[in-house]
Design a protein around this motif. Structure first.
Motif, PDB file in Angstrom:
ATOM      1  N   TYR A 193       2.663   3.972   2.360  1.00  0.00           N
ATOM      2  CA  TYR A 193       1.409   3.223   2.305  1.00  0.00           C
ATOM      3  C   TYR A 193       1.102   2.773   0.878  1.00  0.00           C
ATOM      4  O   TYR A 193       0.550   1.683   0.661  1.00  0.00           O
ATOM      5  N   ARG A 194       1.472   3.592  -0.085  1.00  0.00           N
ATOM      6  CA  ARG A 194       1.238   3.214  -1.487  1.00  0.00           C
ATOM      7  C   ARG A 194       2.024   1.954  -1.831  1.00  0.00           C
ATOM      8  O   ARG A 194       1.481   1.022  -2.449  1.00  0.00           O
ATOM      9  N   ALA A 195       3.268   1.877  -1.400  1.00  0.00           N
ATOM     10  CA  ALA A 195       4.090   0.699  -1.684  1.00  0.00           C
ATOM     11  C   ALA A 195       3.547  -0.533  -0.939  1.00  0.00           C
ATOM     12  O   ALA A 195       3.483  -1.635  -1.501  1.00  0.00           O
ATOM     13  N   GLN A 196       3.172  -0.344   0.305  1.00  0.00           N
ATOM     14  CA  GLN A 196       2.648  -1.463   1.092  1.00  0.00           C
ATOM     15  C   GLN A 196       1.336  -1.974   0.503  1.00  0.00           C
ATOM     16  O   GLN A 196       1.120  -3.193   0.396  1.00  0.00           O
ATOM     17  N   LEU A 197       0.476  -1.071   0.086  1.00  0.00           N
ATOM     18  CA  LEU A 197      -0.799  -1.477  -0.498  1.00  0.00           C
ATOM     19  C   LEU A 197      -0.584  -2.184  -1.831  1.00  0.00           C
ATOM     20  O   LEU A 197      -1.232  -3.199  -2.125  1.00  0.00           O
ATOM     21  N   ARG A 198       0.345  -1.663  -2.643  1.00  0.00           N
ATOM     22  CA  ARG A 198       0.622  -2.299  -3.934  1.00  0.00           C
ATOM     23  C   ARG A 198       1.057  -3.749  -3.719  1.00  0.00           C
ATOM     24  O   ARG A 198       0.593  -4.672  -4.411  1.00  0.00           O
ATOM     25  N   GLU A 199       1.921  -3.977  -2.731  1.00  0.00           N
ATOM     26  CA  GLU A 199       2.402  -5.334  -2.462  1.00  0.00           C
ATOM     27  C   GLU A 199       1.258  -6.234  -2.018  1.00  0.00           C
ATOM     28  O   GLU A 199       1.152  -7.384  -2.474  1.00  0.00           O
ATOM     29  N   ARG A 200       0.374  -5.742  -1.139  1.00  0.00           N
ATOM     30  CA  ARG A 200      -0.761  -6.547  -0.683  1.00  0.00           C
ATOM     31  C   ARG A 200      -1.683  -6.896  -1.848  1.00  0.00           C
ATOM     32  O   ARG A 200      -2.139  -8.040  -1.981  1.00  0.00           O
ATOM     33  N   PRO A 251      -2.198  -4.213   9.012  1.00  0.00           N
ATOM     34  CA  PRO A 251      -3.237  -3.269   8.579  1.00  0.00           C
ATOM     35  C   PRO A 251      -4.358  -3.963   7.820  1.00  0.00           C
ATOM     36  O   PRO A 251      -4.141  -4.952   7.110  1.00  0.00           O
ATOM     37  N   CYS A 252      -5.558  -3.446   7.988  1.00  0.00           N
ATOM     38  CA  CYS A 252      -6.734  -3.983   7.302  1.00  0.00           C
ATOM     39  C   CYS A 252      -6.911  -3.313   5.953  1.00  0.00           C
ATOM     40  O   CYS A 252      -6.670  -2.109   5.793  1.00  0.00           O
ATOM     41  N   LEU A 253      -7.354  -4.093   4.979  1.00  0.00           N
ATOM     42  CA  LEU A 253      -7.656  -3.556   3.654  1.00  0.00           C
ATOM     43  C   LEU A 253      -8.984  -2.813   3.662  1.00  0.00           C
ATOM     44  O   LEU A 253      -9.944  -3.234   4.308  1.00  0.00           O
ATOM     45  N   ASP A 311      -5.243  -8.407  -7.323  1.00  0.00           N
ATOM     46  CA  ASP A 311      -6.172  -7.318  -7.539  1.00  0.00           C
ATOM     47  C   ASP A 311      -5.576  -6.381  -8.582  1.00  0.00           C
ATOM     48  O   ASP A 311      -4.505  -5.805  -8.361  1.00  0.00           O
ATOM     49  N   PRO A 312      -6.240  -6.184  -9.733  1.00  0.00           N
ATOM     50  CA  PRO A 312      -5.666  -5.338 -10.789  1.00  0.00           C
ATOM     51  C   PRO A 312      -5.445  -3.890 -10.371  1.00  0.00           C
ATOM     52  O   PRO A 312      -4.680  -3.190 -11.022  1.00  0.00           O
ATOM     53  N   PHE A 313      -6.107  -3.448  -9.308  1.00  0.00           N
ATOM     54  CA  PHE A 313      -5.896  -2.067  -8.850  1.00  0.00           C
ATOM     55  C   PHE A 313      -4.424  -1.817  -8.521  1.00  0.00           C
ATOM     56  O   PHE A 313      -3.976  -0.667  -8.555  1.00  0.00           O
TER      57      PHE A 313
END
Length: 498
Positions: A479-486, A395-397, A492-494
């Protein structure tokens, strides 16, 4: 006096010694690089995509010669942030460009760091002849303001780029940002800050002229960037010969999608702007064709990598929005085509690729080292594969940083309040993921603000009308977990807000 016998003996020894020397292989010819890069040209506006009723015969033909990515994404669909990603390959907080390079009377805006290594810096060190023509938009305006119309408002936009900040480009014919396309402005390479000039010619046509002149005299190897401003806003500022092609055609027939009714502000914007937008696209197509013709006339096709792409698209009224800086398909999807005859086979590729992949891939194709701050993938082997490779599925950021310009509203579902306060206020905003089917976006505009989620299923809802975050909490959590890991891997502090 040397006898004939002695001469022949000495000649034979010399010949034997010469033949015994190791033979040095001829150094392979290094490829040139040509990048044509219009601003705000969405992937929908390529004729072969079958979405907008665009007239792009040269780009359609080029797509049949190139490795054409049909699902390419602008991670940060805004002019300056994308340009910084394109050149540096770095995250916005690393490059220094977390929003458009614009300043106010009280605050200097973001700008590309002078000390970050871009792909152009590496090519300059490798002996390439580098030229940049057109829009740059990576410097923060500062007083005394350049006396142009777009420095008269609350935000100041236009600025000169001094030679020390040009990242290896030794030929320079460019400007910061300036949208009066029928009378553009430029700084020549040696011109001082006050030494800009105006040209009474449509920007893309003038820049194609300059590019063609460069191709006739460039040292080998060279790298040339032609950064056209249209089809950026100022849609009506396009030559009549292109506007005439779309005059009288109902706007509703020019684009597929969910556009507002005619009696709404965005409905009026769509019906007024869409014909002119496609007229500008037609003009860009023609000028791109002229540059390709010049490349062929100079017998440079076989030894030149040609990249055509854009920084982002625009909504043109869809979703009730005028332009970009949002995670809708009209804004995020971009043209991306790479041609290198004999080295990159033609294919149409549905891989998930994005702006972060551009810098490392160019360096990979050109045999240059890739700095560690370039977080994207080197797709050189993928491009050179003899058989069409399997599509890349990562997936793309999607990125949007909080900025003085604010945020475009999204339909969003609150999913909690973050426990952390970020030290850098610019690190707030939005982050998301876009894969082959879903677009998932998480938003937090600032400290003590709720974290919200937006989820679209583009397969069943291609116009992104229905936020599924309420009805699919399982997907939101995944998706929240996957994004947090990326984001954690990218520092990225986000990630702390997720």
């Amino acid at each position: 006096m040397t006898s004939r016998r002695t001469f022949l003996r000495l000649f034979g020894l010399s010949l034997a010694c010469y033949c015994a020397r190791p033979v040095r292989a001829a150094e392979p010819k290094r490829p040139n690089l040509l990048i044509v890069f219009p601003d705000q040209m969405r992937a929908h506006a390529l004729g072969f995509m079958g979405l907008d009723l665009a007239q792009t015969p040269r780009l359609d033909a080029f797509a049949r010669q190139a490795h054409t990515f049909t699902q390419a994404i602008s991670n940060y669909p805004v002019c300056s942030p994308f340009r910084a990603i394109f050149l540096s390959g770095a995250m916005p907080e690393v490059s220094g460009v977390w929003a458009n390079c614009a300043s106010t009377d009280k605050r200097r805006g973001p700008e590309l760091r002078a000390d970050i290594t871009c792909w152009s810096d590496l090519l300059a060190r490798a002996g390439y002849d580098l030229a940049y023509i057109g829009k740059w938009h990576l410097d923060a305006p500062h007083p005394p303001w350049i006396p142009t119309y777009n420095n008269n408002g609350k935000l100041k936009w236009n600025e000169w780029c001094p030679p020390a900040r040009r990242h290896g480009f030794n030929h320079w014919y460019a400007y910061g940002t300036y949208d009066w396309h029928l009378r553009p402005m430029y700084w020549d390479g040696n011109a001082p800050r006050e030494g800009f000039h105006f040209v009474d010619q449509w920007g893309p046509e003038h820049e194609a002229d300059r590019a063609i002149d460069f191709l006739k005299t460039a040292q080998r190897p060279f790298a040339l960037v032609v950064s056209m401003n249209p089809p950026h806003t100022g849609y009506e500022l396009v030559p009549e010969k292109y506007r005439a092609r779309f005059r009288g055609k109902p706007a509703e027939t020019l684009a597929k999608g969910d556009y507002p009714p005619a009696d709404t502000p965005m409905g009026r914007h769509f019906r007024t702007s869409m014909p002119d937008y496609l007229a500008a696209v037609a003009g860009v197509d023609e000028q791109f064709g002229r540059i390709l013709d010049a490349l062929a006339a100079e017998h440079l096709e076989e030894e030149t990598i040609v990249l055509f792409c854009s920084d982002h698209g625009c909504c043109l009224g869809a979703h009730g929005l005028q332009a970009k800086n949002n995670p809708y398909e009209e804004s995020m999807r971009i043209p991306l085509m790479i041609r290198w005859p004999g080295h990159i086979p033609h294919t149409f590729d549905s891989s998930l690729v994005d702006a972060f992949d551009l810098a490392p891939t160019l360096l990979g194709l050109l045999g240059q080292p890739i700095p560690p701050h370039m977080i994207g993938r080197n797709l050189a082997d993928h491009l050179r594969a003899a058989e069409p490779p399997a599509p890349l599925q990562r997936p793309c950021l999607y990125l949007h940083y909080a900025s003085p310009e604010g945020s475009n509203a999204l339909p969003a579902t609150p999913i909690g309040t973050p426990e952390h306060t970020l030290p850098n206020p610019h690190a707030y905003g939005r982050r998301g993921l876009r894969d082959t089917r879903y677009t998932a976006v998480f938003s937090c505009p600032g400290p003590q603000k709720p974290l919200c989620a937006t989820l679209w299923d583009r397969e069943s809802d291609p116009d992104q009308r229905h936020n599924l975050a309420d009805s699919r909490p399982d997907l939101v959590a995944a998706y929240r977990a996957q994004l947090r890991e990326r984001l954690q891997a990218l520092d990225d502090p986000f990630a702390q807000l997720l």
